[in-house]
Design a protein around this motif. Structure first.
Motif, PDB file in Angstrom:
ATOM      1  N   ASP A  96       2.743 -25.092 -36.082  1.00 27.97           N
ATOM      2  CA  ASP A  96       2.662 -24.314 -34.843  1.00 27.97           C
ATOM      3  C   ASP A  96       2.811 -22.825 -35.140  1.00 27.97           C
ATOM      4  O   ASP A  96       3.554 -22.446 -36.048  1.00 27.97           O
ATOM      5  N   PRO A  97       2.115 -21.971 -34.356  1.00 30.49           N
ATOM      6  CA  PRO A  97       2.283 -20.527 -34.550  1.00 30.49           C
ATOM      7  C   PRO A  97       3.649 -20.079 -34.040  1.00 30.49           C
ATOM      8  O   PRO A  97       4.192 -20.620 -33.081  1.00 30.49           O
ATOM      9  N   LYS A  98       4.216 -19.091 -34.714  1.00 33.46           N
ATOM     10  CA  LYS A  98       5.492 -18.514 -34.294  1.00 33.46           C
ATOM     11  C   LYS A  98       5.452 -17.024 -34.599  1.00 33.46           C
ATOM     12  O   LYS A  98       5.747 -16.597 -35.710  1.00 33.46           O
ATOM     13  N   GLY A  99       5.072 -16.245 -33.584  1.00 27.45           N
ATOM     14  CA  GLY A  99       4.904 -14.815 -33.805  1.00 27.45           C
ATOM     15  C   GLY A  99       3.810 -14.553 -34.815  1.00 27.45           C
ATOM     16  O   GLY A  99       2.685 -15.031 -34.676  1.00 27.45           O
ATOM     17  N   MET A 100       4.158 -13.844 -35.866  1.00 26.00           N
ATOM     18  CA  MET A 100       3.194 -13.536 -36.916  1.00 26.00           C
ATOM     19  C   MET A 100       3.254 -14.549 -38.056  1.00 26.00           C
ATOM     20  O   MET A 100       2.594 -14.363 -39.085  1.00 26.00           O
ATOM     21  N   SER A 101       4.029 -15.612 -37.894  1.00 24.53           N
ATOM     22  CA  SER A 101       4.137 -16.618 -38.950  1.00 24.53           C
ATOM     23  C   SER A 101       3.933 -18.013 -38.345  1.00 24.53           C
ATOM     24  O   SER A 101       3.322 -18.148 -37.273  1.00 24.53           O
TER      25      SER A 101
END
Length: 206
Positions: A96-101
């Motif tokens: 899953d995406p989390k901000g820029m990571s």
């Protein structure tokens, strides 16, 4: 069957608590490093799942107990999921995406790892007897009454006794049985004890 002597030891080989979950997001310092790692128990023993995710190429590598189970060197989508088997159970890593990571979480048997292990803790009993310097692992699945010794399902023989039931099998040629008796309390249910050559083995956390 073999019998115990004073030189034999029955005990609980406690190292890492048997129901412990180890989950880590790792900081990669080398292209061959893993991004996430999980360690958790199943009926056949503890397993380790490692995951590598290429955040530019979409590359995905899944390693289970040191064996590569899945490799995709290029993926158009950087998020998604990968499904594989571990210890006879279907598992899935979610990306899953989390901000820029990105963040990664593991699902086993259709449940999050934490919920799966919690349910398993309620439906199994585990003992870690030590015999002649060798550690063994005995697991009872209460729902099916299946017994596993050192990761292998074993043949058992059930017997009704005056105060409950006994399920007989062997561990390293030593005769033993799991005794099931009523606790006398509705919420406590059935109490299971492992008796190895006439001695009760302490239960480990499961």
């Amino acid at each position: 069957m073999a019998s115990l002597t004073t030189n034999d030891v029955i005990g609980s080989a406690q190292k890492v608590p048997d129901d412990a979950i180890e989950s880590r997001h790792l900081k990669m310092t080398d292209p061959g490093d893993f991004d996430a790692e999980w360690t958790f128990p199943l009926a056949d023993g503890r397993h380790r799942v490692q995951f590598q995710h290429g955040t530019t190429s979409g590359k995905r590598v899944v390693v289970v107990d040191g064996k590569e189970m899945l490799r995709k060197n290029w993926m158009f989508h950087l998020v998604g999921k990968e499904t594989f088997d571990v210890g006879g159970k279907k598992a899935c890593i979610h990306i899953d995406p989390k901000g820029m990571s990105y963040e990664y979480w593991l699902e086993v048997g259709g449940k999050s790892l934490e919920k799966f292990v919690e349910q398993r803790r309620k439906s199994t009993k585990t003992w870690l007897p030590a015999l002649r310097g060798q550690h063994h692992r005995v697991v009872l699945e209460k729902d099916t009454l299946d017994v596993y010794v050192d990761g292998q399902k074993v043949e058992t023989a059930g017997e009704f006794v005056e105060d409950g039931t006994e399920t007989h099998f062997t561990v390293d040629r030593f005769s033993c049985y799991i005794k099931a008796v009523s606790s006398g309390h509705r919420h406590a249910g059935i109490v299971h004890s492992l008796i190895l050559d006439g001695q009760e083995v302490p239960e480990t956390t499961e």
